[in-house]
Design a protein around this motif. Structure first.
Motif, short mmCIF file in Angstrom:
data_model
loop_
_atom_site.label_atom_id
_atom_site.label_comp_id
_atom_site.label_asym_id
_atom_site.label_seq_id
_atom_site.Cartn_x
_atom_site.Cartn_y
_atom_site.Cartn_z
N VAL A 32 0.85 -1.19 0.00
CA VAL A 32 0.00 0.00 0.00
C VAL A 32 0.89 1.24 0.00
O VAL A 32 1.83 1.35 0.78
N GLY A 33 0.58 2.17 -0.89
CA GLY A 33 1.36 3.40 -0.98
C GLY A 33 0.54 4.51 -1.58
O GLY A 33 -0.70 4.43 -1.64
N LYS A 34 1.21 5.54 -2.03
CA LYS A 34 0.51 6.70 -2.57
C LYS A 34 -0.36 6.31 -3.76
O LYS A 34 0.11 5.66 -4.70
N GLY A 35 -1.63 6.68 -3.68
CA GLY A 35 -2.55 6.42 -4.77
C GLY A 35 -3.20 5.06 -4.77
O GLY A 35 -4.02 4.76 -5.64
N SER A 36 -2.85 4.20 -3.80
CA SER A 36 -3.40 2.85 -3.78
C SER A 36 -4.91 2.86 -3.56
O SER A 36 -5.46 3.73 -2.88
N ARG A 37 -5.57 1.84 -4.12
CA ARG A 37 -6.98 1.58 -3.84
C ARG A 37 -7.04 0.29 -3.05
O ARG A 37 -6.58 -0.75 -3.51
N VAL A 38 -7.58 0.37 -1.83
CA VAL A 38 -7.52 -0.74 -0.88
C VAL A 38 -8.93 -1.12 -0.44
O VAL A 38 -9.77 -0.26 -0.17
N LEU A 39 -9.18 -2.44 -0.38
CA LEU A 39 -10.43 -2.98 0.15
C LEU A 39 -10.12 -3.72 1.43
O LEU A 39 -9.19 -4.53 1.48
N ILE A 40 -10.89 -3.45 2.49
CA ILE A 40 -10.70 -4.09 3.79
C ILE A 40 -12.01 -4.76 4.19
O ILE A 40 -13.08 -4.14 4.13
N ALA A 41 -11.94 -6.02 4.59
CA ALA A 41 -13.12 -6.71 5.11
C ALA A 41 -13.07 -6.72 6.63
O ALA A 41 -12.08 -7.16 7.22
N GLY A 42 -14.13 -6.20 7.25
CA GLY A 42 -14.20 -6.17 8.71
C GLY A 42 -13.88 -4.80 9.26
O GLY A 42 -12.76 -4.31 9.10
N ALA A 77 -3.55 2.63 6.07
CA ALA A 77 -3.52 2.78 4.61
C ALA A 77 -3.58 4.24 4.20
O ALA A 77 -2.84 4.69 3.31
N ARG A 78 -4.45 5.01 4.86
CA ARG A 78 -4.54 6.44 4.55
C ARG A 78 -3.24 7.15 4.91
O ARG A 78 -2.76 8.03 4.17
N ALA A 79 -2.64 6.77 6.05
CA ALA A 79 -1.39 7.39 6.47
C ALA A 79 -0.27 7.11 5.48
O ALA A 79 0.66 7.91 5.32
N LEU A 80 -0.35 5.95 4.80
CA LEU A 80 0.67 5.58 3.82
C LEU A 80 0.39 6.15 2.44
O LEU A 80 1.14 5.92 1.50
N GLY A 81 -0.72 6.89 2.30
CA GLY A 81 -1.00 7.57 1.05
C GLY A 81 -2.06 6.96 0.18
O GLY A 81 -2.25 7.40 -0.97
N ALA A 82 -2.78 5.96 0.66
CA ALA A 82 -3.84 5.35 -0.15
C ALA A 82 -4.87 6.40 -0.54
O ALA A 82 -5.29 7.22 0.28
N ALA A 83 -5.28 6.38 -1.80
CA ALA A 83 -6.25 7.36 -2.30
C ALA A 83 -7.68 6.95 -1.99
O ALA A 83 -8.55 7.80 -1.80
N GLU A 84 -7.93 5.64 -1.95
CA GLU A 84 -9.28 5.14 -1.69
C GLU A 84 -9.19 3.94 -0.76
O GLU A 84 -8.42 3.00 -1.00
N VAL A 85 -9.97 3.98 0.32
CA VAL A 85 -10.00 2.89 1.29
C VAL A 85 -11.46 2.48 1.48
O VAL A 85 -12.25 3.20 2.08
N ILE A 86 -11.79 1.32 0.94
CA ILE A 86 -13.16 0.79 1.01
C ILE A 86 -13.21 -0.27 2.10
O ILE A 86 -12.36 -1.17 2.12
N ILE A 87 -14.17 -0.16 3.00
CA ILE A 87 -14.27 -1.14 4.08
C ILE A 87 -15.65 -1.78 4.05
O ILE A 87 -16.64 -1.13 3.69
N THR A 88 -15.73 -3.06 4.38
CA THR A 88 -17.01 -3.76 4.39
C THR A 88 -17.29 -4.32 5.78
O THR A 88 -16.39 -4.74 6.50
N ASP A 89 -18.55 -4.31 6.15
CA ASP A 89 -18.98 -4.91 7.41
C ASP A 89 -20.49 -5.05 7.37
O ASP A 89 -21.18 -4.24 6.75
N VAL A 90 -21.01 -6.07 8.04
CA VAL A 90 -22.46 -6.27 8.06
C VAL A 90 -23.13 -5.36 9.09
O VAL A 90 -24.35 -5.17 9.05
N ALA A 91 -22.35 -4.78 10.01
CA ALA A 91 -22.91 -3.92 11.06
C ALA A 91 -22.87 -2.46 10.63
O ALA A 91 -21.80 -1.91 10.34
N GLU A 92 -24.03 -1.82 10.62
CA GLU A 92 -24.12 -0.43 10.17
C GLU A 92 -23.33 0.51 11.06
O GLU A 92 -22.65 1.43 10.57
N ASP A 93 -23.38 0.30 12.39
CA ASP A 93 -22.66 1.21 13.29
C ASP A 93 -21.15 1.14 13.07
O ASP A 93 -20.46 2.17 13.14
N ARG A 94 -20.65 -0.05 12.77
CA ARG A 94 -19.22 -0.17 12.50
C ARG A 94 -18.84 0.47 11.17
O ARG A 94 -17.76 1.06 11.05
N ARG A 95 -19.69 0.34 10.18
CA ARG A 95 -19.42 0.99 8.90
C ARG A 95 -19.37 2.51 9.09
O ARG A 95 -18.48 3.18 8.55
#
Length: 338
Positions: free
Chosen positions: A166-176, A188-206
């Motif tokens: 993961v580095g500048k401009g990366s697109r990252v998907l995280i489960a959980g 990931a954001r601190a390392l320069g990722a441009a997009e960080v998508i996260i998935t979770d079944v719990a709305e409050d955690r999302r």
């Protein structure tokens, strides 16, 4: 200096008891740390609930806890006495330093490593611990003891992101979107990722993840992941369905990093992996991550204090281990001095 201390032991599966024991002796290359704060990890909960993790079985009373911070109160004969009084974050392991893996710079894979709260090595739900001086990292006054303790799971996030490239401009998907998922998102954001998508079944955690690192949050039960074409997928859920779905979201020559545990075997889309030359790896702890973790926290790039949702004394370790069953809980902290 006191010679006795209180320690919370896992006596056997599902049974916790506080006992008085001797303060550990300090070897020449070690420091004695008065423990200030200890984070509760999923592995602690697993040992408490099941008495084992894979090949590691609790066969005699064990002190749990490996995410810790504190103050150096004594040093071994080979350590500068000026270190006494330092506030430190502890990397909770002692590799042999002389095997093939250690000499290759992969001390996390040392076959003879001693790791806190991994049978038969005691952990940090106690008032004092010893650690090699080089694994006690001084922290600035601006960093809380809670955040310093959570530099251990942050190190997992840093190691996962490094292996995912993961580095500048990366697109990252995280489960959980639990503690590790949110930590990975912030890393990931601190390392320069441009997009960080996260998935979770719990709305409050999302919703929480969106406020703390993620740029987009999806519900994997209804949102389509295949075709996202991310550079890296990092699983922090341990759910087989999440691993399968995440792999299908990775671009050709992308990377998949498995952090979450809980299952020994997964069904994987082998043709998809082969045809796209997707690189898959697990992570096992970390190496040389604490300096980066301290910089990320002290600079404000990563906020660990926001993860703390429960605080417990040494006599309340059992409550701390069960805290995750309560809605809205992320990270429980044990304070051995209370």
């Amino acid at each position: 200096m006191t010679t006795q201390m209180k320690a919370s032991f896992l006596k056997k599966q599902g049974e916790i008891a506080v006992e008085t024991i001797d303060v550990p002796e300090v070897r020449a290359d070690e420091v004695l740390v008065q423990v200030a704060a200890v984070g509760v990890c999923g592995s602690d909960v697993h040992y408490y609930a099941h008495g084992k993790i894979g090949p590691y079985v609790v066969e005699e009373p064990l002190i749990l806890g490996h995410e810790l911070s504190g103050v150096i109160t004594a040093v071994g004969s080979d350590v500068d006495p000026a270190r006494i009084g330092q506030r430190v974050a502890v990397e909770p392991q002692r590799p042999c330093g002389d095997c093939f893996q250690c000499n290759a710079g992969r001390y996390n894979l040392c076959p003879d490593i001693e790791f806190y709260a991994t049978p038969p090595i005691d952990g940090a739900f106690c008032e004092y611990v010893t650690i090699q001086s080089k694994f006690a990292f001084e922290i600035p006054e601006s960093v809380s003891f809670e955040a310093a303790a959570l530099m251990e799971p942050l190190s997992v996030g840093i190691w996962a992101c490094e292996r995912a490239e993961v580095g500048k401009g990366s697109r990252v998907l995280i489960a959980g979107a639990g503690p590790i998922g949110v930590i990975v998102a912030q890393t990931a954001r601190a390392l320069g990722a441009a997009e960080v998508i996260i998935t979770d079944v719990a709305e409050d955690r999302r919703e929480f993840a969106l406020k703390h690192g993620a740029t987009k949050a999806l519900d994997p039960r209804v949102d389509e992941l295949a075709g996202l074409e991310v550079d890296a997928f990092i699983d922090a859920s341990g759910a087989p369905a999440a691993v399968q779905g995440g792999i299908l979201a990775v671009r050709p020559a992308g990377r998949v990093i498995l952090v979450g545990g809980g299952h020994d075997e997964y069904s994987l889309p082998i043709s998809f992996i082969q045809n796209r030359e997707i690189w898959i790896s697990g992570v096992f702890r970390y190496t040389n991550t604490w300096p980066t973790a301290i910089e990320m926290v002290s600079s404000g790039k990563v906020d660990l204090d926001i993860l703390v949702t429960g605080r417990f004394g040494l006599n309340e370790v059992e409550n701390a281990l069960n805290a995750g069953k309560t809605a809205g809980q992320l990270k429980a902290i044990v304070y051995p001095g209370k």
